[in-house]
Design a protein around this motif. Structure first.
Motif, short mmCIF file in Angstrom:
data_model
loop_
_atom_site.label_atom_id
_atom_site.label_comp_id
_atom_site.label_asym_id
_atom_site.label_seq_id
_atom_site.Cartn_x
_atom_site.Cartn_y
_atom_site.Cartn_z
N ASN A 64 0.82 -1.22 0.00
CA ASN A 64 0.00 0.00 0.00
C ASN A 64 0.85 1.26 0.00
N MET A 65 2.05 1.16 -0.55
CA MET A 65 2.94 2.32 -0.57
C MET A 65 2.36 3.48 -1.38
N SER A 66 1.59 3.17 -2.42
CA SER A 66 1.00 4.23 -3.23
C SER A 66 0.06 5.09 -2.39
N VAL A 67 -0.72 4.46 -1.51
CA VAL A 67 -1.63 5.20 -0.63
C VAL A 67 -0.82 6.02 0.38
N LEU A 68 0.25 5.43 0.90
CA LEU A 68 1.10 6.14 1.86
C LEU A 68 1.76 7.35 1.21
N PHE A 69 2.11 7.24 -0.08
CA PHE A 69 2.69 8.37 -0.79
C PHE A 69 1.66 9.49 -0.93
N ALA A 70 0.42 9.13 -1.22
CA ALA A 70 -0.64 10.14 -1.36
C ALA A 70 -0.79 10.92 -0.06
N ILE A 71 -0.79 10.21 1.06
CA ILE A 71 -0.95 10.87 2.36
C ILE A 71 0.31 11.63 2.75
N GLY A 72 1.47 10.97 2.62
CA GLY A 72 2.73 11.58 3.05
C GLY A 72 3.08 12.82 2.27
N VAL A 73 2.92 12.78 0.95
CA VAL A 73 3.24 13.95 0.11
C VAL A 73 2.28 15.10 0.42
N ALA A 74 1.01 14.78 0.64
CA ALA A 74 0.03 15.82 0.97
C ALA A 74 0.43 16.54 2.26
N VAL A 75 0.83 15.78 3.26
CA VAL A 75 1.24 16.38 4.53
C VAL A 75 2.55 17.15 4.38
N GLY A 76 3.51 16.54 3.66
CA GLY A 76 4.82 17.16 3.51
C GLY A 76 4.82 18.42 2.68
N MET A 77 3.93 18.51 1.70
CA MET A 77 3.88 19.68 0.82
C MET A 77 2.97 20.79 1.35
N ALA A 78 2.18 20.49 2.36
CA ALA A 78 1.26 21.49 2.90
C ALA A 78 2.02 22.57 3.66
N LYS A 79 1.43 23.75 3.72
CA LYS A 79 2.09 24.88 4.39
C LYS A 79 2.08 24.73 5.90
N GLU A 80 1.18 23.89 6.42
CA GLU A 80 1.08 23.67 7.86
C GLU A 80 1.01 22.18 8.15
N GLN A 81 1.53 21.78 9.29
CA GLN A 81 1.44 20.38 9.71
C GLN A 81 0.05 20.15 10.28
N ASP A 82 -0.84 19.64 9.44
CA ASP A 82 -2.24 19.50 9.79
C ASP A 82 -2.76 18.19 9.22
N GLY A 83 -3.83 17.67 9.79
CA GLY A 83 -4.40 16.43 9.28
C GLY A 83 -5.25 16.61 8.04
N THR A 84 -5.72 17.85 7.79
CA THR A 84 -6.58 18.10 6.64
C THR A 84 -5.92 17.77 5.30
#
Length: 482
Positions: A64-84
């Protein structure tokens, strides 16, 4: 653009950090399961159950690495460390996967489905989904709607907008994805057709891209299911081809476990007599980190910018070492990086081929690296640690909270103070900062604090190479910034 790509490279490390536990679990499982298959006693049955349990637990992450990439990149690229952003990333993933699934594509096309759509469940699409989620968060998390729609204002609007944009992206990918996929496959097939030489070229480019942090993008093509190679995932899942799968990982083991530590010893011996005591801690700890865990950045950044010519030579040697290792033949894999831990656990997997021959090759590699580094440093007067023209006091012993606080205070001073910093984050070994005025950044103060290198990717971007303890320094730095 370069700053954006570097930020993306940093964000990729968040999902990649999940891989070590997967490797350990699967390594333990394969260690138990093959042994139990040879006997029929009660103990063997228990071991078989435990082995299967560990393998499946590790596979739950790998598969399920593809799903983890979707979540991880979204968090890493966001301007704030947030769950949204994570929620937005997974929304984008689900929408794109559904609209590009072979079944749905078959409905749209009347039954004819391009083979490319059988491969939409991959890390590349996961990364794209994460980027969409983060972009929507950065752009719409502050959106204010009229009172009758106020419930959907702000962060609640992010997932909605993400879904709509993902529909548009899926429509675009309907036409573009087959072209992208076939281009990636062509790249992979071109390198594969070169055999061991191709593995060497890949290893050379991998090292060469480390200074700008773009080696992760290259790795995705060969390690994951982007172009159908999936060297890493197939190796651990045992679904690859014996004698083939693992060829884009094997060549790194002799370099990271033996070559770089030997190079560190050469740099120590070439240091000025009065500077040896100051650099021994830096080189020794970095060498052990490279051998045991396969994390090489602390050592590579110790000479990368001091002696760029030596680093290019090192990249060439890495490529040659990888090609020779693959030719022998030897096959091993890693879940995180090519250190002792991964060598031990990967040697238990079904696709491992002569894995302990890596030790023999590694000892020969150590001799070659030591001689080449020592001769090159002396002949060309490369300014490796301990040979700098200016004696810069280096702090390398980070123990206890007080040391991290002191380090962070020095970094804050070296970056020009609170007013000069607009954002701060980190990857495995680097502090990544955005500053207002780069002329206020003092590299000497940062290096005196203990930084192994300072990189200026753009006019406003600064990267401070700290080492594997960077997270604790950044935590203290963020407290100071508040």
């Amino acid at each position: 653009m370069m700053k954006y790509l570097q930020r993306l490279g940093k964000s990729l490390m968040l999902p990649v950090a999940c891989l070590p536990v997967a490797g350990i679990l699967m390594g333990l499982g394969y260690l138990l399961a093959p042994t139990t298959m040879q006997g029929g006693n009660a103990e063997a049955s228990v071991a078989l159950i435990l082995g299967t349990f560990f393998v499946k637990a590790g596979a739950a992450i790998i598969d399920n690495m593809s799903v983890l990439f979707a979540i991880g990149v979204a968090v890493g690229m966001a301007k704030e460390q947030d769950g949204t952003p994570a929620l937005a990333g997974i929304v984008a993933w689900f929408v794109i996967q559904t609209l590009l699934s072979p079944g749905f594509i078959g409905v749209l096309t009347g039954g004819e489905v391009d083979p490319a759509f059988n491969k939409v469940n991959n890390q590349f699409i996961g990364i794209m989904s994460g980027i969409v989620g983060a972009t929507c968060y950065n752009r719409f998390s502050g959106t204010k709607l009229p009172d009758f729609l106020a419930f959907f204002s702000g962060k609640r609007s992010v997932a909605i907008v993400t879904a709509l944009i993902s529909i548009v992206l899926a429509a675009i990918l309907f036409f573009v994805w087959p072209l992208i996929y076939n281009a990636l496959v062509l790249l992979g097939e071109s390198v594969i057709s070169l055999g061991a030489v191709g593995a060497g070229i890949y290893a050379f480019l991998n090292r060469l891209l480390i200074p700008i942090g773009m080696h992760h993008a290259l790795n995705a093509v060969f390690w994951f299911d982007v172009a159908g190679i999936s060297d890493l995932t197939k190796f651990w899942a045992g679904t690859g081809t014996y004698g083939v799968t693992g060829m884009y990982m094997t060549g790194f083991f002799p370099v990271m476990m033996f070559g770089l530590p030997a190079a560190a010893f050469a740099m120590y011996q070439c240091a000025k007599p009065e500077r040896k005591k100051a650099v021994v801690g830096l080189l020794a700890s970095a060498a052990f980190c490279s051998f045991f865990t396969g994390v090489t950045e602390p050592l590579e950044f110790a000479f990368m910018f001091l002696a760029p010519g030596l680093y290019v030579l090192y990249a060439v040697m890495t490529g040659i070492t990888a090609a020779i290792t693959v030719m022998l033949p030897i096959r091993a894999g890693f879940s995180f990086s090519a250190g002792f831990l991964d060598l031990f656990f990967s040697s238990q997997t079904p696709l491992a081929q002569n894995p302990w021959m890596i030790i023999v090759v590694g000892l020969a590699t150590a001799v070659v690296y030591y001689l080449v580094f020592r001769i090159a440093i002396v002949k060309f007067d490369f300014k490796t640690p301990g040979r700098e023209d200016e004696d810069v006091p280096v702090t390398t012993d980070l123990k206890g909270d007080a040391a991290f606080v002191a380090y962070a205070e020095k970094v804050l001073e070296g970056l020009g103070g609170k007013e000069n910093i607009t954002s701060v984050d980190n990857c495995i070994t680097r502090i990544r900062c955005e500053v207002v005025d780069s002329s206020k950044v003092n590299d000497s103060i940062l290096k005196a604090a203990g930084a192994k290198g300072v990189l200026h990717p753009s006019n406003t971007a600064v990267q401070v190479i700290v080492g594997t303890q960077v997270q604790f320094v950044v935590d203290e730095l963020k407290k100071l910034l508040k």
